[in-house]
Design a protein around this motif. Structure first.
Motif, PDB file in Angstrom:
ATOM      1  N   TYR A  36      40.837  28.849  39.731  1.00 57.76           N
ATOM      2  CA  TYR A  36      39.525  29.324  40.180  1.00 57.76           C
ATOM      3  C   TYR A  36      38.569  29.686  39.041  1.00 57.76           C
ATOM      4  CZ  TYR A  36      41.883  29.622  44.702  1.00 57.76           C
ATOM      5  OH  TYR A  36      42.585  29.320  45.848  1.00 57.76           O
ATOM      6  N   ASP A  80      35.241  28.868  40.078  1.00 58.27           N
ATOM      7  CA  ASP A  80      34.848  29.427  41.380  1.00 58.27           C
ATOM      8  C   ASP A  80      35.538  30.786  41.543  1.00 58.27           C
ATOM      9  OD1 ASP A  80      33.571  29.560  43.764  1.00 58.27           O
ATOM     10  OD2 ASP A  80      34.581  27.861  44.697  1.00 58.27           O
ATOM     11  N   ASN A 132      27.798  31.951  38.921  1.00 61.96           N
ATOM     12  CA  ASN A 132      28.245  32.921  39.927  1.00 61.96           C
ATOM     13  C   ASN A 132      27.875  34.367  39.577  1.00 61.96           C
ATOM     14  OD1 ASN A 132      29.724  31.275  41.930  1.00 61.96           O
ATOM     15  ND2 ASN A 132      30.981  30.739  40.182  1.00 61.96           N
TER      16      ASN A 132
END
Length: 280
Positions: free
Chosen positions: A207, A210, A246
């Motif tokens: 991840y 993400d 992000n």
């Protein structure tokens, strides 16, 4: 399972296994009450590792004035965490050697990017008061190991490389998923799973592009280290800066001054490593 997923699993099986001695050392050091004698024994019965640790301990990079001739002296001087880090660097480097032409990376570029990510993750972890910066270092060092396999897949399908670049409004890993049904983080996570690495490291690799799909702070530290490494210009590969940030800086409540301090520490450490040619 599509043909690209099958091919990735086949390629994973062709890679040489990760050294068992390093996995044993990593397991040993996960116990806070580990035995120093056991650590020394695991290293000294491996001639290559012994030579490497002695070389590192005696290098200008660590600023020692005396020359160590025994592995016990070297381990005591470096400390268990530094030894663990050096052994991972030594064992991982062969997998990252050579050109990754399918990512248009120069010779050794993926390795330099891995080291930079490890250093940045460690510095970020220390600045956040994270309990184990060594884990963050290792996770970031390994974050792009899936590219080793994925680059071979792309190399066999050069037309896909052009398609990757032509897709708009998608991050690079989203483009990989769209065209191949798999991404280099997924391949890397599968590889570490085959090698019996910890769930924490597997999660970070899986991840790192993400991170909010994960509940682990380690994964988010690795994701931030990856972004800062690309912003520092350590890699100019095909996928450079083609990922979503992000908003990790806000997640960690880091001011621009905090980021500048982290980057200054990193540049000093990275340049020192290059100058001494210790890690490269």
């Amino acid at each position: 399972m599509n043909k690209f997923m099958r091919k990735s699993l086949e390629l994973i099986d062709t890679l040489r296994p990760f050294p068992m001695t390093i996995l044993r050392i990593n397991h040993l050091l996960s116990d806070p009450f580990y035995s120093m004698n056991k650590l020394v024994d695991l290293i000294r019965y491996d001639a290559a590792l012994t030579a490497y640790i002695l070389k590192m301990a005696n290098s200008p990079y660590f600023g020692t004035r005396e020359k160590f001739s025994s592995i016990r002296q070297a381990v005591s001087y470096l400390g268990a965490n530094e030894v663990q880090k050096m052994l991972f660097l030594h064992s991982v480097k062969p997998y990252f050697s050579g050109k990754q032409l399918s990512y248009e990376a120069e010779d050794g570029e993926l390795w330099r990017s891995s080291i930079a990510g490890g250093m940045l993750a460690e510095i970020i972890a220390e600045s956040l008061g994270y309990k184990d910066p060594q884990i963050a270092f290792t996770a970031s060092l390994l974050r792009d190991i899936g590219k080793i396999v994925f680059s071979k897949i792309i190399a066999e399908h050069p037309e896909k490389r052009k398609e990757l670049l032509l897709i708009e409004n998608k991050s690079f890993d989203e483009r990989e998923q769209l065209l191949f049904g798999i991404t280099h983080p997924k391949i890397g996570a599968s590889l570490l799973s085959r090698w019996k690495f910890s769930d924490q490291l597997i999660d970070a690799v899986m991840y790192h592009h993400d991170p909010f799909k994960s509940s682990l702070e380690t994964t988010r530290i690795v994701a931030l280290s990856d972004i800062l490494g690309m912003l520092a210009g350590i890699t100019t590969a095909l996928d450079g800066l083609n990922y979503k940030s992000n908003n990790l800086q806000k997640e960690f409540n880091l001011s621009q001054q905090n980021i500048d301090t982290i980057m200054a520490k990193f540049i000093t450490k990275y340049n020192s490593a290059i100058y001494e040619a210790t890690l490269f």
